[in-house]
Write an enzyme that holds these catalytic residues in place. Structure first.
Site, PDB file in Angstrom:
ATOM      1  N   HIS A 239      97.827  28.781  38.667  1.00 57.98           N
ATOM      2  CA  HIS A 239      96.632  29.421  38.110  1.00 57.98           C
ATOM      3  C   HIS A 239      96.948  30.297  36.905  1.00 57.98           C
ATOM      4  O   HIS A 239      96.159  31.176  36.556  1.00 57.98           O
ATOM      5  CB  HIS A 239      95.898  30.266  39.162  1.00 57.98           C
ATOM      6  CG  HIS A 239      95.400  29.458  40.320  1.00 57.98           C
ATOM      7  ND1 HIS A 239      94.516  28.427  40.171  1.00 57.98           N
ATOM      8  CD2 HIS A 239      95.683  29.517  41.640  1.00 57.98           C
ATOM      9  CE1 HIS A 239      94.269  27.895  41.353  1.00 57.98           C
ATOM     10  NE2 HIS A 239      94.977  28.534  42.256  1.00 57.98           N
ATOM     11  N   GLU A 279      85.365  33.906  30.206  1.00 54.53           N
ATOM     12  CA  GLU A 279      86.020  32.723  30.761  1.00 54.53           C
ATOM     13  C   GLU A 279      85.034  31.910  31.593  1.00 54.53           C
ATOM     14  O   GLU A 279      84.344  32.449  32.460  1.00 54.53           O
ATOM     15  CB  GLU A 279      87.207  33.137  31.643  1.00 54.53           C
ATOM     16  CG  GLU A 279      88.309  33.816  30.857  1.00 54.53           C
ATOM     17  CD  GLU A 279      89.593  33.981  31.678  1.00 54.53           C
ATOM     18  OE1 GLU A 279      90.669  33.988  31.064  1.00 54.53           O
ATOM     19  OE2 GLU A 279      89.515  34.111  32.919  1.00 54.53           O
ATOM     20  N   GLU A 297      84.831  35.013  34.669  1.00 54.08           N
ATOM     21  CA  GLU A 297      85.031  36.448  34.483  1.00 54.08           C
ATOM     22  C   GLU A 297      85.102  36.749  32.992  1.00 54.08           C
ATOM     23  O   GLU A 297      85.227  35.852  32.173  1.00 54.08           O
ATOM     24  CB  GLU A 297      86.316  36.918  35.161  1.00 54.08           C
ATOM     25  CG  GLU A 297      87.564  36.279  34.598  1.00 54.08           C
ATOM     26  CD  GLU A 297      88.837  36.964  35.077  1.00 54.08           C
ATOM     27  OE1 GLU A 297      88.760  38.034  35.698  1.00 54.08           O
ATOM     28  OE2 GLU A 297      89.904  36.423  34.797  1.00 54.08           O
ATOM     29  N   ARG A 301      89.487  42.666  26.649  1.00 54.52           N
ATOM     30  CA  ARG A 301      90.684  43.023  25.869  1.00 54.52           C
ATOM     31  C   ARG A 301      91.053  41.819  25.001  1.00 54.52           C
ATOM     32  O   ARG A 301      90.415  40.775  25.076  1.00 54.52           O
ATOM     33  CB  ARG A 301      91.835  43.315  26.816  1.00 54.52           C
ATOM     34  CG  ARG A 301      92.055  42.135  27.768  1.00 54.52           C
ATOM     35  CD  ARG A 301      93.321  42.236  28.569  1.00 54.52           C
ATOM     36  NE  ARG A 301      93.344  41.315  29.683  1.00 54.52           N
ATOM     37  CZ  ARG A 301      93.657  40.037  29.618  1.00 54.52           C
ATOM     38  NH1 ARG A 301      93.949  39.476  28.466  1.00 54.52           N
ATOM     39  NH2 ARG A 301      93.659  39.277  30.705  1.00 54.52           N
TER      40      ARG A 301
HETATM   41  P1  ADP Z   1      92.489  35.470  37.054  1.00 53.36           P
HETATM   42  O1  ADP Z   1      91.632  36.659  36.774  1.00 53.36           O
HETATM   43  O2  ADP Z   1      93.502  35.738  38.103  1.00 53.36           O
HETATM   44  O3  ADP Z   1      93.040  34.830  35.835  1.00 53.36           O
HETATM   45  P2  ADP Z   1      90.343  33.552  37.131  1.00 53.36           P
HETATM   46  O4  ADP Z   1      89.119  33.835  37.897  1.00 53.36           O
HETATM   47  O5  ADP Z   1      90.294  33.718  35.658  1.00 53.36           O
HETATM   48  O6  ADP Z   1      91.517  34.418  37.744  1.00 53.36           O
HETATM   49  O7  ADP Z   1      90.853  32.087  37.466  1.00 53.36           O
HETATM   50  C1  ADP Z   1      92.108  31.624  37.040  1.00 53.36           C
HETATM   51  C2  ADP Z   1      92.179  30.128  37.098  1.00 53.36           C
HETATM   52  O8  ADP Z   1      91.898  29.620  38.406  1.00 53.36           O
HETATM   53  C3  ADP Z   1      91.167  29.419  36.238  1.00 53.36           C
HETATM   54  O9  ADP Z   1      91.629  29.287  34.939  1.00 53.36           O
HETATM   55  C4  ADP Z   1      91.015  28.073  36.915  1.00 53.36           C
HETATM   56  O10 ADP Z   1      92.098  27.243  36.596  1.00 53.36           O
HETATM   57  C5  ADP Z   1      91.150  28.415  38.368  1.00 53.36           C
HETATM   58  N1  ADP Z   1      89.843  28.613  38.972  1.00 53.36           N
HETATM   59  C6  ADP Z   1      89.164  29.768  39.033  1.00 53.36           C
HETATM   60  N2  ADP Z   1      88.004  29.606  39.667  1.00 53.36           N
HETATM   61  C7  ADP Z   1      87.922  28.320  40.027  1.00 53.36           C
HETATM   62  C8  ADP Z   1      86.959  27.526  40.743  1.00 53.36           C
HETATM   63  N3  ADP Z   1      85.849  28.054  41.235  1.00 53.36           N
HETATM   64  N4  ADP Z   1      87.212  26.214  40.914  1.00 53.36           N
HETATM   65  C9  ADP Z   1      88.354  25.663  40.444  1.00 53.36           C
HETATM   66  N5  ADP Z   1      89.300  26.359  39.791  1.00 53.36           N
HETATM   67  C10 ADP Z   1      89.099  27.664  39.579  1.00 53.36           C
END
Ligand code: ADP
Length: 666
Positions: A239, A279, A297, A301
């Site tokens: 991730h 995002e 989210e 920044r």
């Molecule tokens: P962080 O704040 O830890 O970066 P995010 O919410 O931005 O977490 O999610 C990080 C990554 O996880 C995303 O870029 C995507 O690859 C995966 N991801 C997040 N939410 C989902 C979802 N609902 N379904 C599939 N993949 C997801």
């Protein structure tokens, strides 16, 4: 900058981002102040800044996260503003309040905007209200495992558990099978607590064929908000992003417009000022469609991957941040921003792809980035000889390429990675090279699962070729020194033999500890026969210098990089770095027959899953260590029985410490 509203800037960060901010500030004539911990006294960002202030010990909790010390440093040096970079205090609303209370400018959004987006659950509720599509899921207050499991069942598997305070991929677990829900929730809660002091989790529908596409937004204090198009960050491991690009491959114009508008709505909903990223996750199971993207989210920044946006827009986002912080209007309107060509960023980390991307440490004994390649930018915070310590993010550099189209950008990426030569720590450079050649990446058919599905092939370094072994042998036997490189008159006669052929043996062990003997026969005139890997090569050295050699092997002329150190040689060939350690009989005698589970890096023991006497299967997780705020499972190397367990939950262990051992096989 108007009336020089920020004559002097303190950068509350380290590494590449501190260096990158300093560079723009210097170009704008702004005096720069760095801060540093004990571990960073000799760091590049300190050397680059006009002034620097020591703020404490190496652990981030005693230095880079100490807002009060950073503010004191700004006041002491007469800085007018503080740029937080990313990570550390960049999204800490209390810090922003304190900065402003001290009469300083925070280069970033208001504390109110940061708070609004700080927790994933509240941000989602806010976005829903602002008419921005959000991923279906449970964002409520209920935290009891049974009720969350019921919510998950209602949402429908697969689901994704996320720590609401999470970031950087931490505190996140995908669950496919309801039976695994409780354990996964416990893991996400532990990581949330460890990294962010908040175990609270939310549950989301796991999106099919997910693509991570984000929109760069910018707001000013006059109510203007625009977007600078998208970045596709679908290439992720654990991730976490490793390759990002702009624009997104095969992005329909209607979807770009819809996403841009949604992101601007999101930013306007919180009166956003400065650089931010909204995002989204898109369901690409049937290609990108304007009705299949959802808010995940907002990062309040500058992002790590902002340089790809800079490349395609020709803008300097740090300059924009400073202008906005100084009260200026955005330099362009939406219509004034254009996409030019295609850019890709690859993050170069000290990490071991073959061991689940385990962060690595080490001294960068040899460090070369591509030089003189047009369209290539390197953002780094380290120099040759610097150490990658366990205290901070193990990023070595960001490699950014920009070409007229995606195909040429990929070509440049491959070339630049091939010229990136690092020895002294395990790195992901070869992994990135393989990724840059992956057919689905090349076709633009990316999704966040791509790396995970092909992890084994992407992470497996091919065995060193006979050519690589031959070059290591020639280097270790000093046959690659440039002619006349020493005052020794005999060196220029190398290759001259009064009788017959001189034969020498170089003795190495490869990455897997296998001993290799390589026999080199010197035929004179820089021609050699080298017996390696069951082959005999006819090799001519066409040229050599301290960095490597150009050789001809059976009529094929090519270049290889070679770095020598006391322990052995590293040969850089076709994007791979092959390490040849001098064979040491002593070290091998010690390791023989041991079934010891060793800490791969310094860390905290989070879980011990077995006791002495337990039967275990090959691949079964035995101990979970937390290092760099991530959990790493250490698995059994074979079927067997646990002999001795040396550590307990909560122990702090050093790199190389014995954790447990298996009983001898018989
Ligand atoms: P962080 O704040 O830890 O970066 P995010 O919410 O931005 O977490 O999610 C990080 C990554 O996880 C995303 O870029 C995507 O690859 C995966 N991801 C997040 N939410 C989902 C979802 N609902 N379904 C599939 N993949 C997801």
């Amino acid at each position: 900058m108007t009336a020089n509203a920020i004559p002097s800037l303190l950068i509350a960060n380290r590494g590449e981002i501190a260096c990158r901010v300093i560079r723009t500030a210097q170009r704008l004539g702004i005096r720069t102040v760095a801060v540093f911990s004990d571990a960073d006294a000799d760091a590049l960002h300190v050397a680059m800044a006009d002034e620097a202030v020591h703020i404490g010990a190496a652990p981030v909790g005693e230095s880079y996260l100490r807002g009060e010390r950073i503010i004191a440093a700004a006041l002491r040096t007469g800085a007018d503003a503080i740029h937080p970079g990313y990570g550390f205090l960049s999204e800490n609303a209390a810090f922003v309040d304190a900065v402003e209370a001290a009469g300083l400018i925070f280069v970033g959004p208001s504390a109110v905007a940061i708070r609004a987006m700080g927790l994933k659950d509240e941000a989602k509720r806010l976005m829903q209200a602002a008419g921005v599509p959000v991923v279906p899921g449970y964002h409520g207050d209920e935290q009891d495992p049974d009720s969350l499991a019921r919510e998950a069942a209602q949402i429908g598997y697969p689901v994704l558990i996320k720590a609401r305070a999470g970031g950087g991929g931490k505190g996140m677990r995908r669950v496919d099978d309801p039976a695994e829900f409780t354990a996964a929730l416990a893991g996400a809660r532990r990581e949330g607590e460890a990294s962010f002091g908040d175990p609270h989790c939310l549950i989301e529908k796991y999106v099919d064929t997910p693509r991570h596409i984000e929109i760069q937004v910018f707001g000013d204090s006059h109510g203007n908000v625009i977007h600078l198009f998208e970045r596709d960050c679908s290439l992720q491991r654990r991730h976490q992003k490793v390759i990002e690009e702009a624009p997104a491959p095969d992005m329909p114009a209607a979807m770009r417009a819809a996403m841009g508008a949604a992101a601007v709505r999101a930013a306007k909903a919180i009166a956003y000022e400065g650089a931010g990223t909204v995002e989204f996750i898109a369901d690409a199971s049937e290609g990108l469609r304007p009705d299949r993207f959802w808010f995940m989210e907002m990062n309040t920044r500058l992002q790590v991957e902002h340089p790809v946006t800079e490349a395609i827009t020709g803008l300097d986002l740090v300059e924009w941040q400073l202008r906005v912080a100084a009260g200026e209007r955005l330099p362009l309107t939406q219509e004034g921003v254009r996409i030019d060509g295609h850019a890709i960023e690859a993050r170069i980390y000290a990490e071991d792809a073959a061991r689940g991307f385990l962060p690595a440490t080490g001294t960068l004994a040899h460090l070369r980035f591509p030089e003189g390649l047009s369209g290539v930018r390197i953002d780094t915070g380290v120099r040759q000889g610097d150490r990658i310590t366990p205290h901070y993010d193990p990023m070595i550099a960001k490699l950014i390429v920009h070409g007229p189209d995606r195909t040429s950008a990929i070509g440049l990426l491959r070339k630049a990675l091939g010229k990136t030569r690092i020895a002294g720590s395990v790195t992901n450079v070869a992994f990135l090279s393989r990724l840059a050649n992956h057919p689905r990446f090349v076709a633009g058919a990316v999704d966040t699962g791509l790396i995970g599905r092909d992890q084994e092939t992407l992470a497996a370094s091919p065995p060193a070729s006979a050519e690589a072994a031959a070059l290591a042998a020639l280097a270790s036997l000093a046959h690659l020194a440039p002619p006349n490189s020493s005052a020794d008159p005999w060196s220029s006669l190398r290759g001259f033999r009064a009788w017959g052929v001189a034969r020498q043996t170089a003795r190495f062990e490869d990455e897997n500890g296998t001993r290799r003997d390589i026999v080199v026969s010197d035929r004179g005139n820089r021609r050699f026969s080298v017996a390696a890997e069951g082959e005999t090569l006819d090799l001519t050295v066409m040229g050599a210098d301290a960095e490597g050699a150009r050789v001809s092997v059976d009529g094929h002329v090519f270049d290889a990089g070679i770095a020598c150190d006391a322990d052995g040689q590293t040969v850089f060939l076709e994007g791979e770095a092959h390490r040849f350690r001098h064979y040491s009989a002593v070290a091998h005698a010690e390791e023989e027959g041991s079934d010891r589970i060793i800490a791969p890096m310094p860390g905290l023991v989070r879980l011990v899953r077995v006791q002495a006497g337990d039967a275990v299967k090959k691949g079964e997780a035995l101990v979970v260590i937390e290092a760099m705020k991530m959990e790493h499972s250490l698995v059994s190397p074979r079927d067997g029985v646990v002999g001795e367990v040396v550590v307990a939950i909560g122990d702090q262990v050093e790199d190389g410490a014995l954790l447990l051992s298996l009983a001898p096989e018989n």
